[in-house]
Each structure stands twice: as structure tokens, then as C-alpha cells.
Design an enzyme around this catalytic site. Structure first.
Site, short mmCIF file in Angstrom:
data_model
loop_
_atom_site.label_atom_id
_atom_site.label_comp_id
_atom_site.label_asym_id
_atom_site.label_seq_id
_atom_site.Cartn_x
_atom_site.Cartn_y
_atom_site.Cartn_z
N ASN A 154 0.81 -1.23 0.00
CA ASN A 154 0.00 0.00 0.00
C ASN A 154 0.83 1.27 0.00
O ASN A 154 0.46 2.26 -0.61
CB ASN A 154 -0.97 -0.03 1.17
CG ASN A 154 -0.26 -0.06 2.51
OD1 ASN A 154 0.86 -0.56 2.61
ND2 ASN A 154 -0.88 0.51 3.52
N CYS A 286 -3.39 1.20 6.71
CA CYS A 286 -3.79 0.52 7.96
C CYS A 286 -4.30 1.52 9.00
O CYS A 286 -4.94 1.14 9.95
CB CYS A 286 -2.60 -0.23 8.52
SG CYS A 286 -1.21 0.85 8.61
O1 TXE Z 1 0.06 -7.94 3.29
P1 TXE Z 1 0.69 -9.38 3.31
P2 TXE Z 1 -0.27 -7.15 1.99
C1 TXE Z 1 -1.65 -4.64 6.26
C2 TXE Z 1 -3.08 -4.30 5.94
C3 TXE Z 1 -3.48 -5.34 4.92
C4 TXE Z 1 -2.22 -5.94 4.42
C5 TXE Z 1 -2.09 -5.62 2.99
O2 TXE Z 1 -3.80 -4.41 7.11
O3 TXE Z 1 -4.20 -6.36 5.56
O4 TXE Z 1 -1.13 -5.39 5.14
O5 TXE Z 1 -0.75 -5.75 2.59
C6 TXE Z 1 5.14 -10.95 2.50
N1 TXE Z 1 6.54 -14.96 5.40
N2 TXE Z 1 -0.89 -3.43 6.43
O6 TXE Z 1 -1.39 -7.84 1.29
O7 TXE Z 1 0.04 -10.37 2.45
C7 TXE Z 1 4.48 -10.45 1.24
O8 TXE Z 1 5.14 -10.96 0.10
C8 TXE Z 1 7.18 -13.80 5.13
C9 TXE Z 1 -0.70 -2.91 7.77
O9 TXE Z 1 0.98 -6.91 1.23
O10 TXE Z 1 0.76 -9.66 4.74
C10 TXE Z 1 4.63 -8.94 1.39
O11 TXE Z 1 5.92 -8.54 1.00
N3 TXE Z 1 6.69 -12.82 4.32
C11 TXE Z 1 0.45 -1.96 7.84
C12 TXE Z 1 4.47 -8.75 2.88
O12 TXE Z 1 4.73 -10.01 3.48
C13 TXE Z 1 5.47 -13.03 3.78
C14 TXE Z 1 0.48 -1.00 6.70
C15 TXE Z 1 3.07 -8.30 3.30
O13 TXE Z 1 2.17 -9.18 2.70
C16 TXE Z 1 4.73 -14.21 4.01
C17 TXE Z 1 0.31 -1.66 5.45
C18 TXE Z 1 5.32 -15.20 4.86
N4 TXE Z 1 4.68 -16.35 5.13
C19 TXE Z 1 -0.40 -2.83 5.31
N5 TXE Z 1 3.56 -14.12 3.32
C20 TXE Z 1 0.62 -1.18 9.13
N6 TXE Z 1 0.09 -1.62 10.27
O14 TXE Z 1 1.31 -0.19 9.11
C21 TXE Z 1 3.57 -12.92 2.70
N7 TXE Z 1 4.72 -12.27 2.95
#
Ligand code: TXE
Length: 484
Positions: A154, A286
Site C-alpha cells: 500500500n 492501515c
Molecule cells: O500484506 P501481506 P499485503 C496490512 C493491511 C493489509 C495488508 C495488505 O492491514 O491487511 O497489510 O498488505 C510478504 N513470510 N498493512 O497484502 O500479504 C508479502 O510478500 C514472510 C498494515 O501486502 O501480509 C509482502 O511482502 N513474508 C500496515 C508482505 O509479506 C510473507 C500498513 C506483506 O504481505 C509471508 C500496510 C510469509 N509467510 C499494510 N507471506 C501497518 N500496520 O502499518 C507474505 N509475505
């Protein structure tokens, strides 16, 4: 139509752009049009191993530099990013679907500021000592070692720079793993780092998805520290993998934040502020205020003005300066968000505005959703308590301050919130009663980089930001010297 230029991305390991070991690739798609404009290497544990090895080898030399030398490197990166400001904004807007104005004002601005800010902060660090009658205790902030920096789609460069700057500033070396959905500005950062001549192995980057690259990175025995920003469910997996190895970990996860509107608020400013809080970046932040709690006596007036303001937002071409709302990140995410709107109707909600916007034909392949406002749902409903992470806001009434706080605290998350009232004492009192990591009073997303950033409950573990980042990215050591 002229062939789309497709950028072929590569990993950045030991100061060189290198191919991945495997042969799997993933399309990088423009969210606004559905056009493929880059190819991303789906790296695996072999690529991760090479990156971690490079970081490990570079770490002692990097940690031995004077703080001032590392701060100068951060400034050099900031200068180079600043020179690429417009490229950052255009690339980020194209890669995420966000409006170019937002990519300039938030993403590009903050990416430069992150490096500049932490350069200054590490220079100003005071060495701490605690005197006893017969001894002096010196505190030494040592580097942790090799860090894994994992970021979501994001706010790609905003969040990656937020981690890289303090991590290397405190003497660590890192392996970055950006989201596979938005790799472009991470690639730009590697080109900047390569261009300024940062010593090889200090910053490395491996492209790939969670299973293929993220998971092996977190599990790698030579990774000492993990800074993760992403979804709560992914955060659980990361924590489960890191905990048995006692790795230092910071998790910035999901949120379901309340904007609390009291009758004595400045109505015009509050409507504008709560609309921005609910729909900035298409609601894909978020910190977004996706639940709006309004004191009953002004609810009808607020609802009318809020919907009118939402319907005035311009949705469409992200590259147009006047656009307020762009596309959602992916088809899957659009379906998830639309699914929640359908659920809201099943749960008894009334959709006051929203649905699919009508757009010019060149955008028909994009992931478009008009900003949606839903009233009449119970604050305990799934749509009002689960993270939707899209342009969807639910409106709720409350009768008393106590009820507003109870509703605001009624979710599994605890990241942020906002309170809108002319009674500042009440603003601070209500803020303190909220179970979150941060609250804004009569504003939203007004950021001072010196403050702590992070959440409680299912919104994460730990704090970054200002001195909290310096603390996370270092190991405090005490040396007690007896006076003779
Ligand atoms: O998250 P994902 P996304 C949260 C927001 C939303 C989500 C969206 O709430 O739900 O993030 O972002 C990697 N082991 N926030 O879809 O899927 C993946 O490749 C290690 C909160 O990207 O969790 C990506 O690079 N890594 C936040 C990253 O993790 C893994 C602000 C995030 O992916 C993995 C922004 C694994 N098993 C978004 N699986 C805040 N609180 O500030 C995936 N990834």
C-alpha cells in the site's frame, strides 16, 4: 497500439543486479488498466541464501564505521532520492494505482524524509552513562546484525525507506523483500543505492512472493532481526517462524480504526478530515478511519454532509493531478472488498453511496470501486469489526462518551483512531481511553517522525519511529566500570 515496454526486474545482491536462480516469473500489473508493465523474478531459498550471505559478510565492516559516516551515507541516499522525486511519484502511482498527487505528497515526500530524518537522528544520539558512588555504567548501542525487512503493497517506498534508513544507520545490514504486487520503487531504491556507491552487501533485495521468498528469509538462521509490515494473518506466520530462534521482531499489522465525532466538533473541518481518513489511498492504509462513530444529536447532519463530500471525490485516471481516488491494488483485493459490501447488506446495512464508477474505456481493465458509505450496521457486525482495507466506511451513532469508547475498543485491532471535538480535554481523555497505539485529535495522519508508531492487540508488536526505531535496530549493552 505500440507494444507496452515491459521492465524485467532483478534481485540486488552484494552490490550487483543479478538474475534469480529459478525460472519462475510473475507479471507486474498496472492496477488502473490491467496492463502488464514489468516481470518480477519469483526468487526462492537459494536467492535468499545468497542475499543473507552477502549481508552477513558486509556487516562487521559496516558496523565498524563511525556513526557520522553512516549518517552521511543516509544523506547521500536522501539526496539521490530527492533528485528522482518525480520518477518515484510516477512509478509509485503506476505500480499501486494511487493518484499521482498522493504519490508525490505522501509516498515520495516521506521516502526522502525518512532517510534525511534518520541521518539527523543518529548523528544527535547522546551517549548515556549512569553514575554510581563507586562505578560508572556506560550504555553502548550495538548493531543487531543482519535484518530482514518485509513490506506490503500500500505504501511501498514510504515503508521500505522507513525500515532501511534506521536499520543501516544503526550498523545493521539488510535483506529487503518488498511486496510482489508493488516492486517498482524498491527497484528504484536499489538503483539509487547502487548509484551512490553504498558498500556492497549493506543493502540487498530479493523479489518474490511470501511462500517462495518471504518465508525462507524469515526462517533463515543468519537473520537476526525482522521488521515486518503487512496483514495480521501473515504476521502470525512470521512470528511463529521467528520466535523459536529468538529473533528480534517488529510487527506492524492490520487496523480497524474509529473516527469519533462529537456534537461540539467543527462540522465542516470534521467532515473533510473524516472523509480523508476514510478514503485516502482508496482506504488502503492501515491507519484509515473505516468506522465513523457520530454523537446522536448531530448524526443526521453529519451523515448528509459526509455522503455529499464523498460523492464529490473524483475517481479515475491516477496520472491526473485532479484525481482524488485511484484503483484498488488487484482484482483479488477488489473482490474481497466488494464481498464485504455484499456482506454488509446481508447484515442489515444500508449503502448510502458506492458501487462501480463509470470510467473511460482505457480503464475498463482496472480494479475500480467507488467510495462506499454504509449506515445502519451494528458496531459488532463483521463489516464493522473486520479489516476491509478498501474504500468502505461504516457509520454508527453513539449516545455518550463512554459508549463511543466502548464501540471504538470493540474490535480485535488496536492501531489508530481520531477524535473530533472542540473540548480538547475531552479529546485527550477519550484518546487515552482508546486501546490503540496512536490517536489524532481534530486531525488525521499528521506525522512527526520522532513519535512512536505501532499498534496493540492484533495490530502488532513493538514500536518503530524516532528513538524507538533506533532502539529496535540496536542492542543496548551496559558496561559497568568500577572506580579505583
Ligand atoms: O500484506 P501481506 P499485503 C496490512 C493491511 C493489509 C495488508 C495488505 O492491514 O491487511 O497489510 O498488505 C510478504 N513470510 N498493512 O497484502 O500479504 C508479502 O510478500 C514472510 C498494515 O501486502 O501480509 C509482502 O511482502 N513474508 C500496515 C508482505 O509479506 C510473507 C500498513 C506483506 O504481505 C509471508 C500496510 C510469509 N509467510 C499494510 N507471506 C501497518 N500496520 O502499518 C507474505 N509475505
Amino acid at each position: 497500439m505500440d507494444e507496452e515496454v515491459v521492465t524485467i526486474l532483478s534481485n540486488y545482491i552484494r552490490g550487483r543486479f543479478v538474475e534469480h536462480a529459478g525460472s519462475e516469473w510473475m507479471d507486474v500489473v498496472e492496477p488502473a488498466t490491467g496492463v502488464v508493465f514489468a516481470k518480477l523474478p519469483l526468487s526462492d531459498s537459494q536467492d535468499v541464501g545468497a542475499a543473507v550471505e552477502a549481508a552477513r559478510e558486509a556487516q562487521p565492516g559496516w558496523a565498524s564505521l563511525e556513526i557520522k559516516e553512516r549518517a552521511d551515507w543516509l544523506d547521500a541516499i536522501a539526496d539521490s532520492l530527492e533528485a528522482s522525486f518525480e520518477e518515484i511519484a510516477e512509478l509509485e502511482s503506476r505500480d499501486t494505482g494511487k493518484p499521482i498527487s498522493l504519490a508525490r505528497n505522501v509516498d515520495a515526500n516521506r521516502s526522502v524524509a525518512n532517510f534525511r530524518f534518520f541521518a539527523g537522528l543518529i548523528r544527535e544520539q547522546e551517549s548515556e552513562a549512569f553514575e554510581m558512588d563507586d562505578a560508572t555504567n556506560y550504555v553502548v548501542n550495538k548493531s543487531v546484525g543482519v535484518g530482514a525487512l518485509i513490506t506490503p503493497w500500500n505504501l511501498p517506498l514510504y515503508l521500505l525507506s522507513w525500515k532501511v534508513a534506521p536499520a543501516i544507520g544503526m550498523g545493521n545490514t539488510v535483506v529487503c523483500k518488498p511486496s510482489e504486487l508493488t516492486p517498482m520503487t524498491a527497484d528504484l531504491l536499489m538503483r539509487v543505492i547502487d548509484g551512490v556507491g553504498l558498500p556492497a552487501g549493506v543493502v540487498n533485495l530479493v523479489h518474490g512472493d511470501g511462500a517462495g521468498a518471504g518465508s525462507p528469509l524469515v526462517a533463515h538462521p543468519e537473520i537476526d532481526l525482522i521488521s515486518f509490515t503487512g496483514g495480521t494473518s501473515t504476521g502470525e506466520k512470521v512470528a511463529a517462524s521467528a520466535a523459536p530462534m529468538f529473533k528480534k521482531i517488529s510487527l506492524e499489522l492490520g487496523g480497524k480504526n474509529s473516527s469519533i465525532v462529537f456534537a461540539d466538533c467543527d462540522m465542516e473541518k470534521t467532515v473533510a478530515g473524516v472523509v480523508r481518513s476514510g478514503f485516502l489511498n482508496q482506504g488502503q492504509v492501515c491507519l484509515c478511519g473505516s468506522r465513523v462513530l457520530v454523537e446522536s444529536s448531530v448524526y443526521d447532519e453529519f451523515e448528509t454532509k459526509f455522503v455529499e463530500s464523498v460523492e464529490r471525490m473524483r475517481i479515475g485516471d491516477p496520472s491526473d493531478d485532479s484525481t482524488d481516488l485511484g484503483a484498488l491494488i488487484s482484482k483479488d483485493h477488489l473482490q474481497k472488498v466488494q464481498g464485504y459490501v455484499n456482506l454488509a447488506i446481508e447484515e442489515g446495512g444500508r449503502v448510502l453511496t458506492g458501487g462501480a464508477p463509470c470510467l473511460p474505456s482505457e480503464f475498463e481493465g482496472g480494479n475500480w470501486m467507488a467510495p462506499t458509505v454504509i449506515a445502519g450496521l451494528s458496531p459488532e457486525s463483521r463489516c464493522s469489526t473486520e479489516e476491509i482495507f478498501g474504500p468502505v466506511v461504516t457509520l454508527h451513532r453513539f449516545e455518550s462518551e463512554e459508549e463511543a469508547v466502548e464501540i471504538a475498543n470493540g474490535t480485535r485491532y488496536g492501531l489508530a483512531g481520531s477524535v473530533w471535538t472542540s473540548d480538547i480535554e475531552r479529546g485527550k481523555r477519550v484518546s487515552e481511553a482508546m486501546e490503540t497505539g496512536m490517536v489524532w485529535v481534530n486531525t488525521w495522519l499528521h506525522r512527526d517522525l520522532r513519535v512512536p508508531f505501532g499498534g496493540v492487540k492484533d495490530s502488532g508488536v513493538g514500536r518503530e519511529g524516532g528513538k524507538w526505531s533506533l532502539g529496535f535496530f540496536s542492542e543496548a549493552m551496559n558496561i559497568c566500570v568500577k572506580h579505583d
